[in-house]
Motif scaffolding. Structure first.
Motif, PDB file in Angstrom:
ATOM      1  N   ALA A 157     -21.870   7.499  16.606  1.00 31.95           N
ATOM      2  CA  ALA A 157     -20.542   7.199  17.140  1.00 31.95           C
ATOM      3  C   ALA A 157     -19.459   8.042  16.479  1.00 31.95           C
ATOM      4  O   ALA A 157     -18.394   8.266  17.073  1.00 31.95           O
ATOM      5  CB  ALA A 157     -20.235   5.715  16.961  1.00 31.95           C
ATOM      6  N   SER A 158     -19.725   8.535  15.259  1.00 32.49           N
ATOM      7  CA  SER A 158     -18.734   9.342  14.549  1.00 32.49           C
ATOM      8  C   SER A 158     -18.746  10.808  14.979  1.00 32.49           C
ATOM      9  O   SER A 158     -17.874  11.579  14.577  1.00 32.49           O
ATOM     10  CB  SER A 158     -18.989   9.267  13.034  1.00 32.49           C
ATOM     11  OG  SER A 158     -20.177   9.981  12.682  1.00 32.49           O
ATOM     12  N   ILE A 159     -19.727  11.180  15.800  1.00 33.44           N
ATOM     13  CA  ILE A 159     -19.864  12.560  16.271  1.00 33.44           C
ATOM     14  C   ILE A 159     -19.244  12.657  17.660  1.00 33.44           C
ATOM     15  O   ILE A 159     -19.586  11.872  18.539  1.00 33.44           O
ATOM     16  CB  ILE A 159     -21.358  12.958  16.326  1.00 33.44           C
ATOM     17  CG1 ILE A 159     -22.012  12.815  14.944  1.00 33.44           C
ATOM     18  CG2 ILE A 159     -21.528  14.388  16.847  1.00 33.44           C
ATOM     19  CD1 ILE A 159     -23.528  12.907  14.964  1.00 33.44           C
ATOM     20  N   PRO A 160     -18.334  13.616  17.895  1.00 33.19           N
ATOM     21  CA  PRO A 160     -17.740  13.724  19.226  1.00 33.19           C
ATOM     22  C   PRO A 160     -18.767  13.831  20.349  1.00 33.19           C
ATOM     23  O   PRO A 160     -18.536  13.308  21.449  1.00 33.19           O
ATOM     24  CB  PRO A 160     -16.879  14.979  19.116  1.00 33.19           C
ATOM     25  CG  PRO A 160     -16.456  14.995  17.679  1.00 33.19           C
ATOM     26  CD  PRO A 160     -17.662  14.501  16.925  1.00 33.19           C
ATOM     27  N   ALA A 161     -19.898  14.481  20.109  1.00 33.39           N
ATOM     28  CA  ALA A 161     -20.944  14.577  21.131  1.00 33.39           C
ATOM     29  C   ALA A 161     -21.687  13.261  21.339  1.00 33.39           C
ATOM     30  O   ALA A 161     -22.477  13.131  22.278  1.00 33.39           O
ATOM     31  CB  ALA A 161     -21.946  15.675  20.766  1.00 33.39           C
ATOM     32  N   ARG A 162     -21.460  12.305  20.439  1.00 35.36           N
ATOM     33  CA  ARG A 162     -22.056  10.965  20.499  1.00 35.36           C
ATOM     34  C   ARG A 162     -23.577  10.972  20.431  1.00 35.36           C
ATOM     35  O   ARG A 162     -24.249  10.121  21.030  1.00 35.36           O
ATOM     36  CB  ARG A 162     -21.597  10.221  21.777  1.00 35.36           C
ATOM     37  CG  ARG A 162     -20.091   9.963  21.825  1.00 35.36           C
ATOM     38  CD  ARG A 162     -19.648   8.994  20.737  1.00 35.36           C
ATOM     39  NE  ARG A 162     -18.246   8.628  20.895  1.00 35.36           N
ATOM     40  CZ  ARG A 162     -17.222   9.258  20.307  1.00 35.36           C
ATOM     41  NH1 ARG A 162     -17.455  10.291  19.502  1.00 35.36           N
ATOM     42  NH2 ARG A 162     -15.988   8.850  20.505  1.00 35.36           N
ATOM     43  N   ARG A 163     -24.116  11.916  19.727  1.00 33.56           N
ATOM     44  CA  ARG A 163     -25.570  11.958  19.545  1.00 33.56           C
ATOM     45  C   ARG A 163     -25.890  12.866  18.362  1.00 33.56           C
ATOM     46  O   ARG A 163     -25.034  13.614  17.882  1.00 33.56           O
ATOM     47  CB  ARG A 163     -26.264  12.508  20.793  1.00 33.56           C
ATOM     48  CG  ARG A 163     -25.919  13.964  21.110  1.00 33.56           C
ATOM     49  CD  ARG A 163     -26.698  14.469  22.322  1.00 33.56           C
ATOM     50  NE  ARG A 163     -26.364  15.847  22.675  1.00 33.56           N
ATOM     51  CZ  ARG A 163     -26.952  16.922  22.142  1.00 33.56           C
ATOM     52  NH1 ARG A 163     -27.894  16.784  21.218  1.00 33.56           N
ATOM     53  NH2 ARG A 163     -26.611  18.135  22.543  1.00 33.56           N
ATOM     54  N   LEU A 164     -27.135  12.793  17.915  1.00 37.31           N
ATOM     55  CA  LEU A 164     -27.637  13.748  16.934  1.00 37.31           C
ATOM     56  C   LEU A 164     -28.083  15.013  17.660  1.00 37.31           C
ATOM     57  O   LEU A 164     -28.472  14.976  18.826  1.00 37.31           O
ATOM     58  CB  LEU A 164     -28.815  13.153  16.167  1.00 37.31           C
ATOM     59  CG  LEU A 164     -28.565  11.870  15.372  1.00 37.31           C
ATOM     60  CD1 LEU A 164     -29.851  11.448  14.663  1.00 37.31           C
ATOM     61  CD2 LEU A 164     -27.440  12.038  14.375  1.00 37.31           C
TER      62      LEU A 164
END
Length: 259
Positions: A215-222
């Motif tokens: 959730a902290s990544i703008p892409a919303r994924r690894l």
């Protein structure tokens, strides 16, 4: 796209799993001859067999610890005239700064600064003489955005980044490039370990901690090792000769800066 490296020989350090494996698979798909490396011989051979089957590439497995002199010599013996070098090694474990001591600091620098530098030093003259060489150092997004607990990793990898900056400019005339790939959060064993440690500390489940990270990544994924590998393969390609001395951050937009 034909990357123009079919028949080239590539050494990939620590490539039996994770980001290293992603790079090995992408280079094998491009037709390169692969020198695969890992410390676990059984796991390494399983990966080598899978890459041979999926790509038809020649894959030579060298079971060795690249962080040792003997391990480096084993890799170089397998491909003394390698055209491509992908430096990779496990980073120091997540650890509070106050828990570092002289031995831990030396080990971190040995793995993430000294080892890649020595491999570059060994292979660079031949690359310059043959007028083709591609070197990619897998460092970390923490070089640009230091993270608590990864202080030693950040310092060692930032040191490598600074060390190769001038070297890259000195060999660019010979069609030899040196670049750095800075991964953010990728779906690898290392991230799984970091997530597990964070979960143990917070009391949350690992699934909750992973969801929090995503959730902290703008892409919303690894990120995936495959997409990381594809980027690495392009930097190693015949088309990337005008890209050198650069640090490419691959983090799904996490770093908030513009430079």
């Amino acid at each position: 796209m034909d990357l123009g490296i079919a028949g080239r020989t590539a050494i990939l350090c620590a490539s039996s799993a994770g980001l290293g494996r992603g790079c090995a698979e992408a280079l094998a798909e491009a037709g390169a001859r692969i020198i695969l490396n890992g410390r676990n011989a059984e796991k390494l051979e399983t990966t080598a067999a899978a890459i041979r089957q999926s790509t038809g590439a020649e894959v030579i497995a060298v079971a060795a610890d690249v962080g040792t002199e003997a391990g480096r010599q084993a890799l170089l013996a397998a491909a003394p005239d390698a055209d491509i070098l992908v430096n990779n090694n496990a980073g120091p474990p997540l650890r509070p700064f106050e828990d570092l001591d002289a031995d831990k600091i030396r080990a971190g620098l040995e793995s993430n600064l000294v080892t890649p530098t020595l491999l570059i030093h060994a292979l660079l003259p031949g690359m310059v003489e043959r007028r083709f060489g591609r070197i990619v150092n897998i460092t970390s997004g923490s070089v640009k955005m230091p993270l608590p607990g990864l202080d030693l990793s950040s310092g060692a990898r930032a040191g490598l980044t600074g060390l190769v900056a001038g070297v890259a400019r000195s060999v660019a005339h010979a069609n030899v490039t040196i670049n750095n790939l800075l991964p953010g959060s990728f779906d690898t064993d290392r991230i799984a370990s970091i997530v597990a440690q964070a979960a143990a500390k917070s009391g949350a489940s690992e699934a909750e901690e992973r969801a929090r990270r995503e959730a902290s990544i703008p892409a919303r994924r690894l990120g995936t090792p495959a997409e990381f590998g594809a980027t690495c393969a392009f930097l190693c390609s015949a088309h990337a000769g005008y890209i050198t001395g650069q640090s490419l951050l691959i983090d799904g937009g996490t770093f908030p800066g513009i430079l």
